[in-house]
Motif scaffolding. Sequence first.
Motif, PDB file in Angstrom:
ATOM      1  N   TYR A  42     -41.372 -56.473  57.084  1.00  0.00           N
ATOM      2  CA  TYR A  42     -41.474 -55.224  57.817  1.00  0.00           C
ATOM      3  C   TYR A  42     -42.705 -55.284  58.716  1.00  0.00           C
ATOM      4  CZ  TYR A  42     -38.712 -53.855  53.745  1.00  0.00           C
ATOM      5  OH  TYR A  42     -37.768 -53.796  52.741  1.00  0.00           O
ATOM      6  N   ALA A  43     -42.597 -54.721  59.914  1.00  0.00           N
ATOM      7  CA  ALA A  43     -43.735 -54.659  60.827  1.00  0.00           C
ATOM      8  C   ALA A  43     -43.757 -53.281  61.461  1.00  0.00           C
ATOM      9  CB  ALA A  43     -43.618 -55.727  61.901  1.00  0.00           C
ATOM     10  N   VAL A  64     -31.139 -57.971  63.600  1.00  0.00           N
ATOM     11  CA  VAL A  64     -32.055 -59.056  63.238  1.00  0.00           C
ATOM     12  C   VAL A  64     -31.279 -60.081  62.432  1.00  0.00           C
ATOM     13  CG1 VAL A  64     -34.116 -59.677  61.942  1.00  0.00           C
ATOM     14  CG2 VAL A  64     -34.060 -57.546  63.231  1.00  0.00           C
ATOM     15  N   SER A  65     -31.236 -61.303  62.957  1.00  0.00           N
ATOM     16  CA  SER A  65     -30.518 -62.355  62.240  1.00  0.00           C
ATOM     17  C   SER A  65     -31.236 -63.682  62.441  1.00  0.00           C
ATOM     18  CB  SER A  65     -29.079 -62.453  62.739  1.00  0.00           C
ATOM     19  OG  SER A  65     -29.074 -62.814  64.105  1.00  0.00           O
ATOM     20  N   GLY A  66     -30.910 -64.631  61.610  1.00  0.00           N
ATOM     21  CA  GLY A  66     -31.495 -65.956  61.698  1.00  0.00           C
ATOM     22  C   GLY A  66     -30.963 -66.823  60.578  1.00  0.00           C
ATOM     23  N   GLU A  67     -31.175 -68.111  60.721  1.00  0.00           N
ATOM     24  CA  GLU A  67     -30.692 -69.040  59.696  1.00  0.00           C
ATOM     25  C   GLU A  67     -31.507 -68.945  58.420  1.00  0.00           C
ATOM     26  OE1 GLU A  67     -30.244 -73.046  60.966  1.00  0.00           O
ATOM     27  OE2 GLU A  67     -29.132 -72.491  62.766  1.00  0.00           O
ATOM     28  N   ASN A  68     -32.788 -68.581  58.570  1.00  0.00           N
ATOM     29  CA  ASN A  68     -33.645 -68.444  57.386  1.00  0.00           C
ATOM     30  C   ASN A  68     -34.593 -67.265  57.581  1.00  0.00           C
ATOM     31  OD1 ASN A  68     -35.814 -69.446  59.000  1.00  0.00           O
ATOM     32  ND2 ASN A  68     -35.138 -71.525  58.572  1.00  0.00           N
ATOM     33  N   ARG A  69     -35.393 -66.975  56.585  1.00  0.00           N
ATOM     34  CA  ARG A  69     -36.260 -65.802  56.644  1.00  0.00           C
ATOM     35  C   ARG A  69     -37.363 -65.945  57.689  1.00  0.00           C
ATOM     36  NH1 ARG A  69     -37.063 -65.159  50.287  1.00  0.00           N
ATOM     37  NH2 ARG A  69     -37.779 -67.246  50.723  1.00  0.00           N
ATOM     38  N   THR A  70     -37.788 -67.167  57.971  1.00  0.00           N
ATOM     39  CA  THR A  70     -38.814 -67.365  58.987  1.00  0.00           C
ATOM     40  C   THR A  70     -38.276 -67.002  60.366  1.00  0.00           C
ATOM     41  OG1 THR A  70     -39.775 -69.130  57.646  1.00  0.00           O
ATOM     42  CG2 THR A  70     -40.461 -69.013  59.945  1.00  0.00           C
ATOM     43  N   GLU A  71     -37.058 -67.402  60.663  1.00  0.00           N
ATOM     44  CA  GLU A  71     -36.444 -67.036  61.941  1.00  0.00           C
ATOM     45  C   GLU A  71     -36.231 -65.529  62.025  1.00  0.00           C
ATOM     46  OE1 GLU A  71     -32.902 -69.183  62.907  1.00  0.00           O
ATOM     47  OE2 GLU A  71     -33.873 -71.124  62.683  1.00  0.00           O
ATOM     48  N   GLU A  72     -35.817 -64.919  60.935  1.00  0.00           N
ATOM     49  CA  GLU A  72     -35.652 -63.463  60.911  1.00  0.00           C
ATOM     50  C   GLU A  72     -36.992 -62.781  61.184  1.00  0.00           C
ATOM     51  OE1 GLU A  72     -33.933 -62.313  57.203  1.00  0.00           O
ATOM     52  OE2 GLU A  72     -31.935 -63.055  57.741  1.00  0.00           O
ATOM     53  N   SER A  73     -38.063 -63.316  60.616  1.00  0.00           N
ATOM     54  CA  SER A  73     -39.392 -62.749  60.820  1.00  0.00           C
ATOM     55  C   SER A  73     -39.796 -62.827  62.286  1.00  0.00           C
ATOM     56  CB  SER A  73     -40.422 -63.475  59.957  1.00  0.00           C
ATOM     57  OG  SER A  73     -40.092 -63.344  58.601  1.00  0.00           O
ATOM     58  N   ARG A  74     -39.466 -63.927  62.919  1.00  0.00           N
ATOM     59  CA  ARG A  74     -39.767 -64.085  64.339  1.00  0.00           C
ATOM     60  C   ARG A  74     -39.011 -63.027  65.158  1.00  0.00           C
ATOM     61  NH1 ARG A  74     -42.135 -68.216  66.583  1.00  0.00           N
ATOM     62  NH2 ARG A  74     -42.099 -68.416  68.832  1.00  0.00           N
ATOM     63  N   HIS A  75     -37.756 -62.790  64.806  1.00  0.00           N
ATOM     64  CA  HIS A  75     -36.958 -61.779  65.501  1.00  0.00           C
ATOM     65  C   HIS A  75     -37.528 -60.377  65.279  1.00  0.00           C
ATOM     66  CE1 HIS A  75     -33.861 -64.422  66.990  1.00  0.00           C
ATOM     67  NE2 HIS A  75     -33.737 -64.965  65.788  1.00  0.00           N
ATOM     68  N   VAL A  76     -38.059 -60.122  64.085  1.00  0.00           N
ATOM     69  CA  VAL A  76     -38.696 -58.828  63.806  1.00  0.00           C
ATOM     70  C   VAL A  76     -39.901 -58.647  64.722  1.00  0.00           C
ATOM     71  CG1 VAL A  76     -40.031 -57.527  62.087  1.00  0.00           C
ATOM     72  CG2 VAL A  76     -37.875 -58.606  61.443  1.00  0.00           C
ATOM     73  N   GLY A  77     -40.700 -59.688  64.898  1.00  0.00           N
ATOM     74  CA  GLY A  77     -41.845 -59.619  65.810  1.00  0.00           C
ATOM     75  C   GLY A  77     -41.428 -59.347  67.239  1.00  0.00           C
ATOM     76  N   GLU A  78     -40.370 -60.023  67.691  1.00  0.00           N
ATOM     77  CA  GLU A  78     -39.870 -59.792  69.043  1.00  0.00           C
ATOM     78  C   GLU A  78     -39.349 -58.365  69.202  1.00  0.00           C
ATOM     79  OE1 GLU A  78     -36.967 -62.879  69.439  1.00  0.00           O
ATOM     80  OE2 GLU A  78     -38.485 -64.436  69.788  1.00  0.00           O
ATOM     81  N   TYR A  99     -52.158 -61.179  53.493  1.00  0.00           N
ATOM     82  CA  TYR A  99     -51.346 -62.388  53.344  1.00  0.00           C
ATOM     83  C   TYR A  99     -51.985 -63.504  54.159  1.00  0.00           C
ATOM     84  CZ  TYR A  99     -47.869 -58.947  51.906  1.00  0.00           C
ATOM     85  OH  TYR A  99     -47.220 -57.921  51.280  1.00  0.00           O
ATOM     86  N   LYS A 100     -51.720 -64.737  53.782  1.00  0.00           N
ATOM     87  CA  LYS A 100     -52.187 -65.865  54.565  1.00  0.00           C
ATOM     88  C   LYS A 100     -51.473 -65.877  55.907  1.00  0.00           C
ATOM     89  CE  LYS A 100     -53.315 -68.999  50.808  1.00  0.00           C
ATOM     90  NZ  LYS A 100     -53.029 -70.305  50.203  1.00  0.00           N
ATOM     91  N   TYR A 101     -52.182 -66.278  56.948  1.00  0.00           N
ATOM     92  CA  TYR A 101     -51.569 -66.391  58.273  1.00  0.00           C
ATOM     93  C   TYR A 101     -50.781 -67.696  58.286  1.00  0.00           C
ATOM     94  CZ  TYR A 101     -51.009 -66.308  63.303  1.00  0.00           C
ATOM     95  OH  TYR A 101     -50.478 -66.282  64.564  1.00  0.00           O
ATOM     96  N   HIS A 102     -49.585 -67.608  57.730  1.00  0.00           N
ATOM     97  CA  HIS A 102     -48.785 -68.799  57.484  1.00  0.00           C
ATOM     98  C   HIS A 102     -47.346 -68.363  57.293  1.00  0.00           C
ATOM     99  CE1 HIS A 102     -47.839 -72.762  55.837  1.00  0.00           C
ATOM    100  NE2 HIS A 102     -47.235 -72.159  54.840  1.00  0.00           N
ATOM    101  N   GLY A 103     -46.404 -69.181  57.660  1.00  0.00           N
ATOM    102  CA  GLY A 103     -45.004 -68.911  57.365  1.00  0.00           C
ATOM    103  C   GLY A 103     -44.460 -67.681  58.066  1.00  0.00           C
ATOM    104  N   ARG A 104     -43.930 -66.754  57.287  1.00  0.00           N
ATOM    105  CA  ARG A 104     -43.273 -65.575  57.847  1.00  0.00           C
ATOM    106  C   ARG A 104     -44.235 -64.628  58.535  1.00  0.00           C
ATOM    107  NH1 ARG A 104     -39.982 -62.608  53.661  1.00  0.00           N
ATOM    108  NH2 ARG A 104     -41.407 -63.411  52.108  1.00  0.00           N
TER     109      ARG A 104
END
Length: 119
Positions: A42-43, A64-78, A99-104
């Motif tokens: 969530y953002a 919001v869709s993607g092959e994995n959660r990282t791609e979904e996170s990128r779409h949430v940011g966009e 959270y660490k500035y890493h991954g999602r």
Amino acid sequence: MAKGSKEKAARRKRVHDSIRQTIMGTSQRPRLSVYRSNKYIYAQLIDDLSGKTLTAASSLEADVSGENRTEESRHVGELVAERAQEEGITKAVFDRSGYKYHGRVRAVAEGARDGGLHL
């Protein structure tokens, strides 16, 4: 010895509180706050002076869709960047919420930057 979930949660809370002492969102430059659960992300853009959420996005949304959660996170940011520009917001302060500035979490920030939001 591995850390338990209570110790991890307490550490994240301490780090988050420390971050929040230095970061503050305004109506011109709101705070982009990220919350990460095991399944979703969530953002939201928050104006701390008035205590209001200006816009938000999450991976629960249908567009919001993607092959994995990282791609979904990128779409949430966009998506949050797109909604911010509709509100006339071009700059924000990134709040990683302990959270660490890493991954999602990093993917949300990069997606917001790609969407035109200056962090």
